[in-house]
Motif scaffolding. Structure first.
Motif, mmCIF file in Angstrom:
data_model
loop_
_atom_site.group_PDB
_atom_site.id
_atom_site.type_symbol
_atom_site.label_atom_id
_atom_site.label_comp_id
_atom_site.label_asym_id
_atom_site.label_seq_id
_atom_site.Cartn_x
_atom_site.Cartn_y
_atom_site.Cartn_z
ATOM 1 N N ALA A 45 0.829 -1.205 0.000
ATOM 2 C CA ALA A 45 0.000 0.000 0.000
ATOM 3 C C ALA A 45 0.864 1.256 0.000
ATOM 4 O O ALA A 45 0.555 2.241 -0.690
ATOM 5 C CB ALA A 45 -0.927 -0.002 1.213
ATOM 6 N N LEU A 46 1.976 1.228 0.760
ATOM 7 C CA LEU A 46 2.897 2.366 0.769
ATOM 8 C C LEU A 46 3.501 2.582 -0.611
ATOM 9 O O LEU A 46 3.654 3.728 -1.059
ATOM 10 C CB LEU A 46 3.996 2.132 1.801
ATOM 11 N N LEU A 47 3.826 1.490 -1.298
ATOM 12 C CA LEU A 47 4.374 1.589 -2.653
ATOM 13 C C LEU A 47 3.375 2.254 -3.596
ATOM 14 O O LEU A 47 3.727 3.151 -4.375
ATOM 15 C CB LEU A 47 4.735 0.191 -3.151
ATOM 16 N N ALA A 48 2.121 1.820 -3.518
ATOM 17 C CA ALA A 48 1.087 2.404 -4.380
ATOM 18 C C ALA A 48 0.856 3.875 -4.051
ATOM 19 O O ALA A 48 0.729 4.719 -4.960
ATOM 20 C CB ALA A 48 -0.214 1.614 -4.232
ATOM 21 N N LEU A 49 0.800 4.212 -2.778
ATOM 22 C CA LEU A 49 0.571 5.599 -2.375
ATOM 23 C C LEU A 49 1.737 6.501 -2.786
ATOM 24 O O LEU A 49 1.529 7.668 -3.142
ATOM 25 C CB LEU A 49 0.347 5.678 -0.871
ATOM 26 N N SER A 50 2.953 5.969 -2.739
ATOM 27 C CA SER A 50 4.122 6.756 -3.165
ATOM 28 C C SER A 50 4.009 7.123 -4.634
ATOM 29 O O SER A 50 4.271 8.270 -5.028
ATOM 30 C CB SER A 50 5.406 5.959 -2.910
ATOM 31 N N GLY A 51 3.612 6.147 -5.446
ATOM 32 C CA GLY A 51 3.449 6.437 -6.865
ATOM 33 C C GLY A 51 2.333 7.433 -7.134
ATOM 34 O O GLY A 51 2.488 8.355 -7.953
ATOM 35 N N ALA A 52 1.211 7.258 -6.442
ATOM 36 C CA ALA A 52 0.092 8.175 -6.640
ATOM 37 C C ALA A 52 0.468 9.592 -6.214
ATOM 38 O O ALA A 52 0.143 10.575 -6.898
ATOM 39 C CB ALA A 52 -1.123 7.688 -5.860
ATOM 40 N N GLY A 53 1.154 9.713 -5.089
ATOM 41 C CA GLY A 53 1.562 11.038 -4.615
ATOM 42 C C GLY A 53 2.557 11.711 -5.542
ATOM 43 O O GLY A 53 2.465 12.920 -5.801
ATOM 44 N N ALA A 54 3.509 10.938 -6.067
ATOM 45 C CA ALA A 54 4.495 11.504 -6.993
ATOM 46 C C ALA A 54 3.824 11.986 -8.272
ATOM 47 O O ALA A 54 4.148 13.060 -8.795
ATOM 48 C CB ALA A 54 5.569 10.456 -7.306
ATOM 49 N N ALA A 55 2.892 11.189 -8.786
ATOM 50 C CA ALA A 55 2.190 11.578 -10.012
ATOM 51 C C ALA A 55 1.355 12.837 -9.803
ATOM 52 O O ALA A 55 1.351 13.750 -10.645
ATOM 53 C CB ALA A 55 1.308 10.424 -10.487
ATOM 54 N N LEU A 56 0.650 12.907 -8.675
ATOM 55 C CA LEU A 56 -0.193 14.073 -8.395
ATOM 56 C C LEU A 56 0.640 15.328 -8.219
ATOM 57 O O LEU A 56 0.303 16.400 -8.752
ATOM 58 C CB LEU A 56 -1.032 13.810 -7.144
ATOM 59 N N ALA A 57 1.751 15.225 -7.480
ATOM 60 C CA ALA A 57 2.602 16.395 -7.253
ATOM 61 C C ALA A 57 3.201 16.896 -8.562
ATOM 62 O O ALA A 57 3.298 18.110 -8.795
ATOM 63 C CB ALA A 57 3.708 16.041 -6.262
ATOM 64 N N ALA A 58 3.604 15.965 -9.429
ATOM 65 C CA ALA A 58 4.165 16.373 -10.720
ATOM 66 C C ALA A 58 3.109 17.032 -11.595
ATOM 67 O O ALA A 58 3.383 18.041 -12.272
ATOM 68 C CB ALA A 58 4.760 15.159 -11.427
ATOM 69 N N PHE A 59 1.922 16.494 -11.589
ATOM 70 C CA PHE A 59 0.845 17.067 -12.405
ATOM 71 C C PHE A 59 0.494 18.476 -11.935
ATOM 72 O O PHE A 59 0.281 19.383 -12.750
ATOM 73 C CB PHE A 59 -0.377 16.166 -12.348
ATOM 74 N N LEU A 60 0.427 18.668 -10.626
ATOM 75 C CA LEU A 60 0.126 20.001 -10.097
ATOM 76 C C LEU A 60 1.252 20.985 -10.372
ATOM 77 O O LEU A 60 1.018 22.185 -10.556
ATOM 78 C CB LEU A 60 -0.136 19.917 -8.589
ATOM 79 N N GLY A 61 2.483 20.484 -10.414
ATOM 80 C CA GLY A 61 3.620 21.365 -10.675
ATOM 81 C C GLY A 61 3.807 21.707 -12.132
ATOM 82 O O GLY A 61 4.635 22.564 -12.473
ATOM 83 N N ALA A 62 3.047 21.048 -13.015
ATOM 84 C CA ALA A 62 3.216 21.289 -14.454
ATOM 85 C C ALA A 62 2.828 22.701 -14.852
ATOM 86 O O ALA A 62 3.324 23.229 -15.856
ATOM 87 C CB ALA A 62 2.385 20.280 -15.241
#
Length: 215
Positions: A101-118
């Motif tokens: 679950a931590l692995l999945a959440l890490s990926g989701a958080g990284a993707a969301l942060a990158a998308f918001l930073g675009a």
């Protein structure tokens, strides 16, 4: 004379082989997606995400901002994801579920942060304020590159690895239990030596044992 229907008999070995094959494929896919996604995030986060110009003394000063200037969240979460990917094989049962679950959440958080930073401009505005000495200065001709989206794709790959671990992780092997918890290897049973068989005596001597000593 009645007809006898040919009902296929279940093949336990075939089913076990199929399950083992599915387990190996999901394991390989999770490793590829997790490691590959982390590498993509770490590389893409170090590239230029935004470019612009700041007005200085009647002219313009070109400025750019890397992903690390915009947000450090994707990089940090990619490292957490890599650690979780390794830890999946060090734990079992509920621990493996939590790490997955931590692995999945890490990926989701990284993707969301990158998308918001675009579409973020705060990092370039801060650089413009430093370059001009005017805290109210902003960047003109602001443009964004595709690297934030590449970072988001890497985060999604880590997310997929986590989802695979959640779905198939219980079937994956754990780290070898050859060593005890204190780190010492488990003792091996001594080979039985038959004194009436010369080949057993020679094998014992080759192992450095005394075949004449009683057990």
């Amino acid at each position: 004379m009645g007809y006898v229907s040919a009902v296929p008999v279940p093949q336990p070995r075939a089913e076990a082989a199929s399950a083992a094959t599915s387990s190996r494929r999901s394991l390989a896919a999770a490793l590829f997606l997790g490691a590959g996604g982390a590498v993509v995030v770490l590389l893409a986060a170090g590239q230029i995400w935004a470019e612009g110009e700041a007005a200085v003394g009647g002219g313009s000063l070109p400025l750019d901002a890397e992903g690390s200037d915009v947000t450090g969240v994707p990089t940090a979460l990619a490292i957490v994801g890599l650690a979780a990917l390794v830890a999946v094989f060090a734990v079992r049962r509920a621990g493996r579920l939590l790490v997955s679950a931590l692995l999945a959440l890490s990926g989701a958080g990284a993707a969301l942060a990158a998308f918001l930073g675009a579409s973020d401009s705060a990092a370039l505005d801060e650089k413009a304020a430093q370059a001009t000495g005017d805290t109210a200065a902003t960047v003109d001709a602001l443009t964004h590159t595709a690297w934030p989206y590449a970072t988001a794709v890497g985060g999604l790959l880590i997310l997929l690895a986590g989802l695979l671990a959640l779905r198939y992780g219980r079937q994956w092997p754990a780290m070898s239990g050859r060593y005890e918890r204190d780190g010492t290897p488990r003792p091996r049973k001594a080979a039985v030596v038959d004194p009436d068989r010369p080949e057993d005596l020679w094998k014992a001597l080759d192992r450095g044992e005394d075949p004449t000593r009683e057990a």
